[in-house]
Design a protein around this motif. Structure first.
Motif, PDB file in Angstrom:
ATOM      1  N   GLY A 197       4.985   9.958  -6.248  1.00 12.23           N
ATOM      2  CA  GLY A 197       6.215  10.636  -6.811  1.00 12.23           C
ATOM      3  C   GLY A 197       6.330  10.692  -8.100  1.00 12.23           C
ATOM      4  N   VAL A 198       6.013   9.669  -8.763  1.00 10.90           N
ATOM      5  CA  VAL A 198       6.028   9.625 -10.490  1.00 10.90           C
ATOM      6  C   VAL A 198       5.212  10.678 -11.111  1.00 10.90           C
ATOM      7  N   THR A 199       3.798  10.995 -10.598  1.00 11.65           N
ATOM      8  CA  THR A 199       3.171  11.926 -11.169  1.00 11.65           C
ATOM      9  C   THR A 199       3.865  13.211 -10.920  1.00 11.65           C
TER      10      THR A 199
ATOM     11  N   ILE B   3       7.766   9.011   3.665  1.00 14.35           N
ATOM     12  CA  ILE B   3       9.198   9.036   3.531  1.00 14.35           C
ATOM     13  C   ILE B   3       9.756   8.524   2.086  1.00 14.35           C
ATOM     14  N   TYR B   4       9.048   7.762   1.416  1.00 12.17           N
ATOM     15  CA  TYR B   4       9.416   7.204   0.168  1.00 12.17           C
ATOM     16  C   TYR B   4       9.142   7.875  -0.979  1.00 12.17           C
ATOM     17  N   THR B   5       8.038   8.914  -0.927  1.00 10.26           N
ATOM     18  CA  THR B   5       7.637   9.755  -2.105  1.00 10.26           C
ATOM     19  C   THR B   5       8.774  10.668  -2.692  1.00 10.26           C
ATOM     20  N   PRO B   6       9.269  11.265  -1.720  1.00  7.80           N
ATOM     21  CA  PRO B   6      10.739  12.209  -2.195  1.00  7.80           C
ATOM     22  C   PRO B   6      11.762  11.298  -3.176  1.00  7.80           C
TER      23      PRO B   6
ATOM     24  N   GLN C  36      11.442  23.898  -9.638  1.00 12.22           N
ATOM     25  CA  GLN C  36      12.575  24.363  -8.711  1.00 12.22           C
ATOM     26  C   GLN C  36      11.958  24.262  -7.436  1.00 12.22           C
ATOM     27  N   VAL C  37      10.818  25.157  -7.176  1.00 13.85           N
ATOM     28  CA  VAL C  37      10.182  25.018  -5.750  1.00 13.85           C
ATOM     29  C   VAL C  37      10.149  23.683  -5.222  1.00 13.85           C
ATOM     30  N   LEU C  38       9.362  22.608  -6.011  1.00 10.98           N
ATOM     31  CA  LEU C  38       9.037  21.428  -5.647  1.00 10.98           C
ATOM     32  C   LEU C  38      10.268  20.717  -5.394  1.00 10.98           C
ATOM     33  N   SER C  39      11.320  20.697  -6.338  1.00  6.94           N
ATOM     34  CA  SER C  39      12.464  20.002  -6.123  1.00  6.94           C
ATOM     35  C   SER C  39      13.214  20.447  -4.956  1.00  6.94           C
ATOM     36  N   ARG C  40      13.254  21.554  -4.440  1.00  7.88           N
ATOM     37  CA  ARG C  40      14.025  22.183  -3.417  1.00  7.88           C
ATOM     38  C   ARG C  40      13.194  21.706  -1.931  1.00  7.88           C
ATOM     39  N   VAL C  41      11.894  21.690  -2.144  1.00  3.83           N
ATOM     40  CA  VAL C  41      11.426  21.242  -0.877  1.00  3.83           C
ATOM     41  C   VAL C  41      11.303  19.700  -0.794  1.00  3.83           C
ATOM     42  N   ILE C  42      11.181  19.151  -1.786  1.00 10.85           N
ATOM     43  CA  ILE C  42      11.668  17.485  -1.560  1.00 10.85           C
ATOM     44  C   ILE C  42      12.771  17.253  -1.121  1.00 10.85           C
ATOM     45  N   ASP C  43      13.647  18.183  -1.638  1.00  7.80           N
ATOM     46  CA  ASP C  43      15.341  17.603  -1.200  1.00  7.80           C
ATOM     47  C   ASP C  43      15.496  17.785   0.013  1.00  7.80           C
ATOM     48  N   ALA C  44      14.649  18.944   0.672  1.00  9.50           N
ATOM     49  CA  ALA C  44      14.777  19.130   2.143  1.00  9.50           C
ATOM     50  C   ALA C  44      14.175  18.264   2.951  1.00  9.50           C
ATOM     51  N   PHE C  45      13.198  17.603   2.410  1.00 10.44           N
ATOM     52  CA  PHE C  45      12.289  16.443   2.985  1.00 10.44           C
ATOM     53  C   PHE C  45      13.241  15.374   2.766  1.00 10.44           C
ATOM     54  N   ASN C  46      13.888  15.000   1.865  1.00  7.06           N
ATOM     55  CA  ASN C  46      15.042  14.024   1.801  1.00  7.06           C
ATOM     56  C   ASN C  46      15.738  13.890   2.755  1.00  7.06           C
ATOM     57  N   SER C  47      16.251  14.837   3.184  1.00  7.46           N
ATOM     58  CA  SER C  47      17.556  14.993   4.033  1.00  7.46           C
ATOM     59  C   SER C  47      17.137  14.734   5.728  1.00  7.46           C
ATOM     60  N   ILE C  48      15.794  14.198   5.818  1.00 10.76           N
ATOM     61  CA  ILE C  48      15.494  13.746   7.101  1.00 10.76           C
ATOM     62  C   ILE C  48      15.944  12.316   7.241  1.00 10.76           C
ATOM     63  N   PRO C  49      16.700  11.504   7.753  1.00  7.04           N
ATOM     64  CA  PRO C  49      16.952  10.132   7.837  1.00  7.04           C
ATOM     65  C   PRO C  49      15.469   9.489   7.986  1.00  7.04           C
TER      66      PRO C  49
ATOM     67  N   ALA D  14       0.904  -1.098  -0.203  1.00  6.93           N
ATOM     68  CA  ALA D  14      -0.220   0.002  -0.084  1.00  6.93           C
ATOM     69  C   ALA D  14       0.801   1.045   0.155  1.00  6.93           C
ATOM     70  N   ALA D  15       1.933   1.242   0.954  1.00  9.75           N
ATOM     71  CA  ALA D  15       2.826   2.449   0.918  1.00  9.75           C
ATOM     72  C   ALA D  15       3.650   2.533  -0.247  1.00  9.75           C
ATOM     73  N   VAL D  16       4.007   1.487  -0.717  1.00  9.41           N
ATOM     74  CA  VAL D  16       4.929   1.744  -1.964  1.00  9.41           C
ATOM     75  C   VAL D  16       4.078   2.099  -3.242  1.00  9.41           C
ATOM     76  N   SER D  17       2.957   1.818  -3.414  1.00  9.95           N
ATOM     77  CA  SER D  17       1.956   2.040  -4.210  1.00  9.95           C
ATOM     78  C   SER D  17       1.436   3.415  -4.151  1.00  9.95           C
ATOM     79  N   LEU D  18       1.198   3.953  -3.249  1.00 11.88           N
ATOM     80  CA  LEU D  18       0.940   5.401  -2.811  1.00 11.88           C
ATOM     81  C   LEU D  18       2.171   6.365  -3.258  1.00 11.88           C
ATOM     82  N   ALA D  19       3.202   5.958  -2.549  1.00 10.09           N
ATOM     83  CA  ALA D  19       4.527   6.590  -2.869  1.00 10.09           C
ATOM     84  C   ALA D  19       4.700   6.782  -4.458  1.00 10.09           C
ATOM     85  N   CYS D  20       4.942   5.703  -5.062  1.00 14.58           N
ATOM     86  CA  CYS D  20       5.235   5.513  -6.586  1.00 14.58           C
ATOM     87  C   CYS D  20       4.275   6.557  -7.285  1.00 14.58           C
ATOM     88  N   PHE D  21       3.038   6.354  -6.856  1.00 14.08           N
ATOM     89  CA  PHE D  21       2.022   7.103  -7.753  1.00 14.08           C
ATOM     90  C   PHE D  21       2.050   8.729  -7.461  1.00 14.08           C
TER      91      PHE D  21
END
Lengths: 276, 317, 552
Positions: free
Chosen positions: A92-94, A147-150, A108-121, A83-90
């Motif tokens: 993220g890919v979209t 956690i896995y959408t970014p 630019q904005v989306l990528s920057r925010v998502i990068d920030a999110f990605n830097s939380i272990p 369930a989580a991987v399906s949601l995350a990939c749907f």
């Protein structure tokens, strides 16, 4: 090498991996019908019982049948992860495709925010959320998704940016095609192979993280138990090598290794479908 | 040209600061704004409304969230991490000694894992397709496919249960001799080394092989260069940026691994402290630990970025 | 005389992506005498590079020498150990790569890479190697021969890198040098100097060469003998004069015929000038946003103007960086210009595609250079061609099918091809599908961006013929962008020469070779190799002119 139609072949190892994955998938669906005992019921006076004819995989720290608990555990591990991987990939890919096609400020904005999110272990994020709101199935699924959408976004965006630069997309743009058409007809068919492979890898990461959280007692809560929780419950049996602590681990490993092996052995035509 | 490098590095640092701000906001938001009132947790269900209101005012919980966020951030920057809800001690004091333990564990692991992983990854690339390469690849795919706690339990089963070489638990602090220190340390370090090396080996191998497939490596081959020269002289310098990234990323797995490893071996580090804090919902402690981890993670990423910039010949004078 | 190198009945197999094994070299034999330059000529996929590389005992990953012998100085390199093979590379036989820009390690100084052969094989002390390299730089007419070696690859130009790669090959005094399409990636004005440098070192050093190329005119300048290849087999072999002036094999004749000038003007110019179909005025465009002065931060086009009359063709020629492709993107609305107007049949178009009506978009279609990347690899041909029909004309079902069939007929492709994926088509077929998609819109103007440049000579000639026929039948106008003058000559009425984003000269295509007035146009036009073995030696160019315009 085994033929699988459409002129594609897959190695024997890949096929074996696919069988293992299909097996666990079936178990997850059919678990209530095939468990020999009620997984919540104490059926043996002996705790950490050995493997016997009655209890094929032994019993746990309370004397419950391990086989039944592992079969039922498949539901939680596979179900939540899927369930989580399906949601995350749907998601993220979209988002990734939209960012790549529209570009500019949105990208630019989306990528920057998502990068920030990605830097939380990831484990840390799981810990903090569980600390704040407690653990329940919807919370687990949504946390794992968050956690896995970014990562999925970044992966899909990078692929889509490459496709977006190709002349056939430029031609479609010059024709006056809209966003939906560009994404559905021009971009998606050309990234679907790697995206599927990424889906598999991400599934493995989610299984591992879910098991890790459950192992810390922050995942699936009693009386239910996924494989990680089964290891945690029975960790007391570790010093004497009880089957109750070994077999849930084996179950996790068999699933994750099979998915990894399958991806590594996928026919090139599927894996590299983005290549022109 | 060097001005350009300096500007790029400064830009990276700016991005890190910005990211840290966003992350701190996220950490604050998740822990502060979600349901579950701290005061009720502290005082229990039976507390009088007056007592609850009094404590709220004392903890500044009646102020708007934005103000509390700014205050909290200011506290973080000046080292004032607040007071633990549970044992009323300063968070900074609680963390101090633990942080040193965790850094020691991470540092020792990195000291072993990085050279080991780079060596194995480069050798696997150099002898691509050989038996050695296949064994390394199979081993790494297995390790990255299983949860950290399985590597840990396997290590316990092998070294403590069957071989009885090492104790299953580790307690930093009361060590009498170097031998004891090693024994206490060995199990967590072995586990973590396995966990982070696998990823690093795979990524190092992949980036060296990518570089080996470039036209300039083919050219070097056609000049008569040996396989070893090809890898060491032509591929490695160009794969440096990618490898630095692999190392940083793997070391960031260390952060995840440390949470499991400290718990399983009962190692008195920050991660264990944080897991315990989660169990007691000690928010100031959780926030501070989370920020420490994020800060460490971002530092690693930034260092990798800077190495990649410095390794890019196009930016050199 | 015993040959220096000799290939006997060579067969090389390759594994395709689908895992099938195919034979790509089928029993090739050829000899290279000492001091002789042999050219391997053929289209892409003819196996010319594969054969040349086999002389070094090397095959690209995925390929394997199945049988035959490759004798170098009497030794069969196929059977050598890896160590013995490495010992001949760079020393007995050396390699000059197709793209020097990619073949230089970006993180090492040029000098270290040039003298690496001497270091690997311990031929001489580094100091001596460096002195020798500087001598070679001088012989290859490189600027600043004493210091150029201290630079990194990204700090010198493409033409210089190509000459540096020749120095890298020459440092070990090899007896045989393999040139693998060494000038293909260069602009024509740059190509001349590089060709001259190669020719002089080969003659001076009395070494043998194998020159791989698809360009007969280039090969004619440098080779003693020519071997014509197709599909991994030798078609014809002979001296350069014989191949060029008296080709025997039908395939060679086809190759030569593709060079012959064709009638350019399709329509005779009438006295009454009709209203232009396309008019561009003061077009200024570029990338990186608009700066404070109202100009783009990275300007590509400056005040470009053009007029294209209905049923006529305008050729836009220029070298890389001249802005000719950017011009096409502006007209198509893909890059909104910073300034200037684009009008179609008298009506001014909106700058970007978003502002243009569906009908405006329909009337201008664009066809790109690389047919490979211009077709969605995961959509069948019928769907690719059918999309504009549905999009602009709203046809579905049987009507759509019938229209797609008609379009495939128009570009001379079998109807059954509509079920195929682009990957299953040849380069020429792909370019026809590309054209069919543009025609599906029923446009008035087609922007052709280097449509024949990536095609092999014979295939390109056929595509040009098709373009001309379609124009007669449908009354189209083409804006034809190319760096290849003979293509433009073959199909255009008028020509516009561009240099660094500005229009340098406009003239009738028929007068191009004799009537060019601007010095740059003259330099560009005179730099195009002719199919004549004496062309390069007889060519005289004004050195000052060259220094001013050619970026070497």
């Amino acid at each position: 090498m085994v033929r699988i139609g459409l002129g594609m072949r897959i190695s024997a190892l890949g096929l074996a991996s696919a069988v293992v994955i299909a097996f666990w998938g079936l178990v997850a669906i059919l678990a209530p019908l095939i468990v020999p005992y009620d997984p919540g019921k104490i059926v043996d006076y002996d705790y950490f019982g050995p493997m016997t004819e009655d209890f094929l995989l032994g019993t746990d720290y309370l004397g419950r049948d391990m086989l039944s608990r592992i079969l039922m555990g498949a539901r939680y591990t596979v179900g939540i992860s899927l369930a989580a991987v399906s949601l995350a990939c749907f998601l993220g890919v979209t988002l990734g495709m939209v960012a790549a096609v529209i570009g500019g400020l949105l990208d630019q904005v989306l990528s920057r925010v998502i990068d920030a999110f990605n830097s939380i272990p990831s484990k840390l994020f799981g810990l903090v959320v569980v600390a704040a709101v407690g653990s329940s199935l919807p919370v687990l699924v949504l946390t794992l998704t968050a956690i896995y959408t970014p990562g999925s976004y970044r992966f899909a965006r990078a692929l889509a940016v490459n496709i977006n630069a190709m002349d056939f997309v430029t031609v479609a743009r010059a024709r006056g095609e809209g966003l939906i058409y560009l994404i559905r007809e021009e971009i998606l068919p050309n990234i679907v192979g790697p995206v599927l492979a990424d889906f598999g890898l991400r599934f493995v990461f989610i299984v591992l993280l879910l098991s890790g959280l459950s192992f810390l007692g922050l995942g699936v809560q009693p009386p239910y138990a996924d494989w990680g929780a089964l290891v945690q419950e029975n960790i007391g049996g570790l010093p004497f090598g009880a089957p109750a602590v070994i077999f849930p681990s084996v179950a996790i490993a068999s699933l994750t290794i099979a998915v990894n092996m399958l991806i590594d052995n996928l026919p090139r035509r599927i894996r590299d479908r983005s290549a022109p | 040209m060097n001005l350009l490098i300096a500007r790029m590095i400064l830009q990276r640092m700016g991005i890190v600061l910005l990211t840290l701000l966003i992350v701190s906001f996220a950490v604050f938001a998740v822990t502060e704004l979600l349901p579950g009132d701290v005061v009720e947790i502290l005082l229990g269900q039976s507390a009088t409304p007056e007592a609850v209101a009094g404590l709220r005012a004392a903890m500044h919980l009646d102020e708007p969230a934005v103000i509390r966020f700014v205050k909290w951030l200011g506290g973080l920057a000046t080292g004032d991490l607040g007071i633990s809800y549970v044992n009323k001690l300063g968070v900074a004091e609680l963390i101090e000694g633990r942080l040193f333990n965790t850094l020691k564990l991470g540092g020792v692991t990195a000291l072993f894992a990085v050279p080991l992983a780079l060596g194995l990854g480069i050798m696997a690339a150099m002898f691509q397709g050989s038996v050695f390469d296949r064994v390394v690849s199979a081993a790494t795919v297995t390790v990255i496919s299983v949860p950290e706690f399985m590597v840990a339990t396997a290590a316990v089963l092998i070294f403590a249960v069957y071989l009885k070489w090492l104790p299953a638990l580790s307690l930093a602090g009361d060590v009498g001799s170097i031998g004891e220190l090693l024994r206490n340390f060995a199990m967590p370090v072995i586990t973590l080394t396995f966990v982070i090396s696998a990823q690093m080996i795979r990524m190092t191998r992949a980036s060296v092989i990518d570089t080996l497939n470039t036209p300039y490596c083919e050219m070097a081959l056609l000049k008569g260069a040996s396989r070893v020269r090809l890898v060491l002289v032509h591929a490695l310098p160009n794969a440096l940026g990618a490898i630095a990234n692999a190392v940083a990323l793997s070391l960031s797995y260390l952060l995840g691994g440390v949470i499991i490893v400290e718990t399983i071996f009962n190692y008195p580090g920050v991660a264990k402290l944080m897991v315990d804090a989660v169990a007691t919902r000690d928010l100031p402690l959780i926030q501070s630990c989370a920020m420490i981890f994020c800060f460490g993670f971002l530092m690693l990423i930034m260092i990798a970025d800077i190495v990649a910039i410095l390794a890019n010949p196009r930016l050199r004078g | 005389m015993t040959p220096l190198a000799s290939i006997r009945d060579l067969r090389i197999g390759a594994v395709t992506d689908a895992g099938r094994e195919v034979e790509i070299i089928r029993g090739v034999s050829l000899d290279v005498a000492p001091g002789e330059v042999v050219a391997l000529i053929g289209e892409s996929g003819s196996g010319k590079t594969t054969i040349a590389l086999s002389l070094m005992g090397y095959t690209r990953p995925g390929c394997r020498i199945e049988s035959g012998a490759v004798l170098l100085d009497g030794t069969d390199v196929v059977g050598l150990s890896p160590r013995a093979r490495a010992a001949i590379r760079g020393r007995t036989v050396a390699y000059v790569p197709q793209s020097a820009a990619a073949a230089f390690n970006p993180s090492k100084r040029l000098m270290d890479q040039v003298i690496e052969v001497a270091r690997i094989h311990r031929l001489m002390p580094p100091e001596a190697a460096r002195r020798k390299a500087v001598d070679l730089f001088r012989a290859l007419a490189l600027p600043d021969p004493d210091t150029i070696g201290d630079r990194y690859p990204h700090q010198v130009s493409g033409g210089q890198l190509q000459r540096l790669s020749a120095a890298m090959a020459l440092i070990g005094d090899p007896r045989l040098i393999i040139f693998d399409e060494p000038t293909t990636a260069l602009d024509v004005t740059t190509q001349i100097e590089v060709l001259r440098a190669f020719k002089s070192v080969i003659r001076g050093g009395a070494m043998a060469g194998v020159y791989v190329s698809h360009d007969l005119a280039v090969v004619a300048q440098i080779a003693d003998r020519i071997v014509v290849l197709k599909d991994g087999e030798v078609q014809e072999e002979g001296t350069s004069d014989q191949i060029i002036n008296a080709p025997a094999h039908p395939y060679t004749r086809e190759l030569i015929a593709a060079f012959e000038p064709r009638s350019g003007a399709v329509t005779p110019g009438s006295d009454v000038e009709p209203a232009p179909v396309l008019e561009v005025r003061d077009l200024t465009a570029g990338y990186g946003g608009i700066g404070a002065d109202g100009l783009p931060r990275v300007p590509v086009l400056r005040d470009v103007a053009l007029r294209l009359l209905p049923g006529r063709n305008l050729g836009v020629i220029g070298e890389s960086g001249s802005g000719k492709s950017t011009l096409a993107r502006c007209i198509a609305g893909l890059l909104p210009p910073a300034r200037g107007t684009i009008s179609l049949a008298g009506r001014t178009l909106a700058p970007g595609t978003h502002g243009r009506s569906k009908d405006d978009l329909r009337r201008v279609q664009i066809v790109f250079q690389l047919a490979d990347t211009a077709l969605n690899p995961n959509r069948p041909v019928g769907r690719i061609v059918g999309r504009p029909v549905t999009f602009y004309h709203g046809l579905h079902g049987a009507e759509l099918e019938a229209r797609v069939d008609a379009l495939l007929d128009m570009v001379r492709l079998p109807r059954a091809m509509k079920y195929r994926l682009p990957g299953e088509l040849s380069g020429g077929q792909k370019q026809r599908v590309n054209l069919a998609r543009a025609l599906a819109a029923e446009p008035e103007l087609i922007l052709c961006d280097e449509v024949t440049s990536a095609l092999d000579t014979v295939v390109a000639a056929a595509v040009l013929d098709l373009l001309r026929e379609l124009q007669r039948e449908l009354g189209l106008s083409y804006l034809f962008i190319s760096h290849d003058l003979s293509t433009v000559e073959a199909i255009c009425d008028d020509v516009m020469v561009m240099y660094q984003g500005e229009t340098v000269e406009r003239m009738a295509a028929a007068r191009m070779r004799v009537g060019a007035e601007h010095p740059y146009s003259r330099l560009l036009i005179s730099s195009v190799p002719r199919l004549d073995t004496g062309w390069l030696d007889g060519l005289e160019q004004d050195a000052e002119l060259v220094a001013q315009f050619a970026r070497r």
